[in-house]
Design a protein around this motif. Structure first.
Motif, PDB file in Angstrom:
ATOM      1  N   TRP A   7      -3.566   4.681  12.859  1.00 44.29           N
ATOM      2  CA  TRP A   7      -3.518   3.482  12.011  1.00 44.29           C
ATOM      3  C   TRP A   7      -5.094   4.091  10.999  1.00 44.29           C
ATOM      4  CZ3 TRP A   7      -0.963  -0.836  11.420  1.00 44.29           C
ATOM      5  CH2 TRP A   7       0.019  -1.100  12.295  1.00 44.29           C
ATOM      6  N   CYS A   8      -5.037   3.691   9.748  1.00 46.71           N
ATOM      7  CA  CYS A   8      -6.126   3.579   8.957  1.00 46.71           C
ATOM      8  C   CYS A   8      -6.411   2.344   8.456  1.00 46.71           C
ATOM      9  CB  CYS A   8      -5.664   4.565   7.722  1.00 46.71           C
ATOM     10  SG  CYS A   8      -5.470   6.432   8.354  1.00 46.71           S
ATOM     11  N   VAL A   9      -7.832   2.175   7.987  1.00 52.09           N
ATOM     12  CA  VAL A   9      -8.308   1.144   7.383  1.00 52.09           C
ATOM     13  C   VAL A   9      -8.505   1.322   5.779  1.00 52.09           C
ATOM     14  CG1 VAL A   9     -10.409  -0.510   7.114  1.00 52.09           C
ATOM     15  CG2 VAL A   9      -9.636   0.420   9.427  1.00 52.09           C
ATOM     16  N   THR A  10      -7.798   0.570   5.053  1.00 48.69           N
ATOM     17  CA  THR A  10      -7.959   0.641   3.681  1.00 48.69           C
ATOM     18  C   THR A  10      -9.318   0.204   3.143  1.00 48.69           C
ATOM     19  OG1 THR A  10      -6.798  -1.766   3.310  1.00 48.69           O
ATOM     20  CG2 THR A  10      -5.552   0.112   3.294  1.00 48.69           C
ATOM     21  N   ILE A  11      -9.856   1.051   2.220  1.00 50.28           N
ATOM     22  CA  ILE A  11     -11.069   0.598   1.724  1.00 50.28           C
ATOM     23  C   ILE A  11     -10.755   0.502   0.134  1.00 50.28           C
ATOM     24  CG2 ILE A  11     -13.400   1.366   1.301  1.00 50.28           C
ATOM     25  CD1 ILE A  11     -12.883   1.007   4.101  1.00 50.28           C
TER      26      ILE A  11
ATOM     27  N   PHE B 217       0.761  -1.121   0.044  1.00 48.62           N
ATOM     28  CA  PHE B 217      -0.081  -0.157  -0.057  1.00 48.62           C
ATOM     29  C   PHE B 217       0.996   1.124   0.142  1.00 48.62           C
ATOM     30  CE2 PHE B 217      -2.313  -3.271   1.749  1.00 48.62           C
ATOM     31  CZ  PHE B 217      -3.633  -3.200   1.343  1.00 48.62           C
ATOM     32  N   GLY B 218       0.546   2.211  -0.674  1.00 45.66           N
ATOM     33  CA  GLY B 218       1.270   3.470  -0.792  1.00 45.66           C
ATOM     34  C   GLY B 218       0.429   4.636  -1.285  1.00 45.66           C
ATOM     35  N   ILE B 219       1.132   5.493  -1.538  1.00 44.74           N
ATOM     36  CA  ILE B 219       0.405   7.076  -1.834  1.00 44.74           C
ATOM     37  C   ILE B 219       1.218   7.292  -3.305  1.00 44.74           C
ATOM     38  CG2 ILE B 219       0.266   9.550  -1.587  1.00 44.74           C
ATOM     39  CD1 ILE B 219       0.082   8.729   1.383  1.00 44.74           C
ATOM     40  N   ILE B 220       0.534   7.555  -4.303  1.00 41.91           N
ATOM     41  CA  ILE B 220       1.073   8.044  -5.573  1.00 41.91           C
ATOM     42  C   ILE B 220       1.560   9.431  -5.548  1.00 41.91           C
ATOM     43  CG2 ILE B 220       0.772   8.564  -7.939  1.00 41.91           C
ATOM     44  CD1 ILE B 220      -1.576   6.582  -8.117  1.00 41.91           C
ATOM     45  N   GLU B 221       2.863   9.833  -5.633  1.00 42.01           N
ATOM     46  CA  GLU B 221       3.415  10.951  -5.539  1.00 42.01           C
ATOM     47  C   GLU B 221       3.407  11.789  -6.738  1.00 42.01           C
ATOM     48  OE1 GLU B 221       6.933  10.183  -3.486  1.00 42.01           O
ATOM     49  OE2 GLU B 221       6.274  10.906  -1.707  1.00 42.01           O
ATOM     50  N   HIS B 222       3.949  11.062  -7.659  1.00 44.34           N
ATOM     51  CA  HIS B 222       4.188  11.530  -9.311  1.00 44.34           C
ATOM     52  C   HIS B 222       3.683  10.706 -10.209  1.00 44.34           C
ATOM     53  CE1 HIS B 222       6.959  14.511  -7.600  1.00 44.34           C
ATOM     54  NE2 HIS B 222       7.371  13.549  -6.943  1.00 44.34           N
ATOM     55  N   ILE B 223       3.065  11.193 -11.083  1.00 41.57           N
ATOM     56  CA  ILE B 223       2.531  10.350 -12.617  1.00 41.57           C
ATOM     57  C   ILE B 223       3.490  10.860 -13.676  1.00 41.57           C
ATOM     58  CG2 ILE B 223       0.953   9.600 -14.116  1.00 41.57           C
ATOM     59  CD1 ILE B 223      -1.154  10.169 -11.685  1.00 41.57           C
ATOM     60  N   TYR B 224       4.332   9.914 -14.307  1.00 42.74           N
ATOM     61  CA  TYR B 224       5.003  10.613 -15.432  1.00 42.74           C
ATOM     62  C   TYR B 224       4.604   9.656 -16.584  1.00 42.74           C
ATOM     63  CZ  TYR B 224       8.429  11.467 -12.102  1.00 42.74           C
ATOM     64  OH  TYR B 224       9.195  11.881 -10.831  1.00 42.74           O
ATOM     65  N   GLU B 225       4.512  10.084 -17.764  1.00 40.22           N
ATOM     66  CA  GLU B 225       4.183   9.458 -18.817  1.00 40.22           C
ATOM     67  C   GLU B 225       5.667   9.441 -19.836  1.00 40.22           C
ATOM     68  OE1 GLU B 225      -0.258  10.893 -20.188  1.00 40.22           O
ATOM     69  OE2 GLU B 225       1.286  12.496 -20.811  1.00 40.22           O
ATOM     70  N   ILE B 226       5.719   8.277 -20.462  1.00 41.93           N
ATOM     71  CA  ILE B 226       6.937   8.124 -21.123  1.00 41.93           C
ATOM     72  C   ILE B 226       6.482   7.730 -22.518  1.00 41.93           C
ATOM     73  CG2 ILE B 226       8.877   6.373 -21.232  1.00 41.93           C
ATOM     74  CD1 ILE B 226       8.541   5.607 -18.161  1.00 41.93           C
ATOM     75  N   LEU B 227       7.313   8.445 -23.510  1.00 39.51           N
ATOM     76  CA  LEU B 227       7.147   8.290 -24.638  1.00 39.51           C
ATOM     77  C   LEU B 227       8.287   7.708 -25.364  1.00 39.51           C
ATOM     78  CD1 LEU B 227       5.323   9.061 -27.076  1.00 39.51           C
ATOM     79  CD2 LEU B 227       6.241  11.062 -27.551  1.00 39.51           C
ATOM     80  N   TYR B 228       8.148   6.540 -26.046  1.00 36.93           N
ATOM     81  CA  TYR B 228       9.213   5.640 -26.682  1.00 36.93           C
ATOM     82  C   TYR B 228       9.151   6.284 -28.117  1.00 36.93           C
ATOM     83  CZ  TYR B 228      10.058   2.970 -22.559  1.00 36.93           C
ATOM     84  OH  TYR B 228      10.204   2.323 -21.511  1.00 36.93           O
TER      85      TYR B 228
ATOM     86  N   ILE C  22      -2.145  -2.184 -10.455  1.00 37.07           N
ATOM     87  CA  ILE C  22      -2.398  -1.443  -9.219  1.00 37.07           C
ATOM     88  C   ILE C  22      -4.141  -1.541  -9.057  1.00 37.07           C
ATOM     89  CG2 ILE C  22      -0.330   0.125  -9.008  1.00 37.07           C
ATOM     90  CD1 ILE C  22      -2.319   2.490  -9.694  1.00 37.07           C
ATOM     91  N   ARG C  23      -4.501  -1.192  -7.794  1.00 37.03           N
ATOM     92  CA  ARG C  23      -5.919  -1.045  -7.613  1.00 37.03           C
ATOM     93  C   ARG C  23      -6.027   0.403  -6.673  1.00 37.03           C
ATOM     94  NH1 ARG C  23      -8.543  -6.222  -5.387  1.00 37.03           N
ATOM     95  NH2 ARG C  23      -6.346  -6.809  -4.667  1.00 37.03           N
ATOM     96  N   GLN C  24      -7.125   1.005  -6.890  1.00 34.74           N
ATOM     97  CA  GLN C  24      -7.224   2.304  -6.038  1.00 34.74           C
ATOM     98  C   GLN C  24      -7.903   1.923  -4.734  1.00 34.74           C
ATOM     99  OE1 GLN C  24      -9.549   5.336  -8.034  1.00 34.74           O
ATOM    100  NE2 GLN C  24      -9.075   6.914  -6.261  1.00 34.74           N
ATOM    101  N   VAL C  25      -7.320   2.528  -3.613  1.00 33.25           N
ATOM    102  CA  VAL C  25      -7.913   2.409  -2.241  1.00 33.25           C
ATOM    103  C   VAL C  25      -7.787   3.747  -1.968  1.00 33.25           C
ATOM    104  CG1 VAL C  25      -7.096  -0.040  -1.878  1.00 33.25           C
ATOM    105  CG2 VAL C  25      -5.661   1.818  -1.085  1.00 33.25           C
TER     106      VAL C  25
END
Length: 95
Positions: free
Chosen positions: A91-95, A10-21, A73-76
């Motif tokens: 503490w937190c519960v994941t939903i 479980f984690g938190i998304i910090e950045h979203i990159y778009e890679i172009l090949y 991944i799945r979003q929670v």
């Protein structure tokens, strides 16, 4: 990810990159995540009888690769316990 929660991260998304090949017309998204500590009972608690996973929000782990493709991944979201539950503070519960 597995259904039982034992092997999930479980984690938190910090950045979203778009890679172009070169030669491809589509961009490939890549998520950079900050992971929570997956250690059982220290950073993560799995309650199979209630089908919930608890995460200690202050426990972070830097040992794992931060990059992940969206197909894996799945979003929670994380729900904090109320203040009257003093033993579950942080503490937190994941939903």
């Amino acid at each position: 990810m597995t259904e039982g929660g034992q092997d999930d991260f479980f984690g938190i998304i910090e950045h979203i990159y778009e890679i172009l090949y070169l030669g491809l017309s589509k961009k490939i998204p890549l998520f950079c995540c900050q992971w929570f500590d997956p250690t059982q009972d220290r950073g993560t608690k799995v309650h199979s009888e209630y089908n919930i996973v608890e995460i200690k929000m202050s426990g972070r782990c830097i040992l794992y690769d931060p990059f992940l493709l969206p197909q894996k991944i799945r979003q929670v979201y994380y729900v904090s316990y109320p203040n009257i539950c003093r033993n579950l503070h942080g503490w937190c519960v994941t939903i």
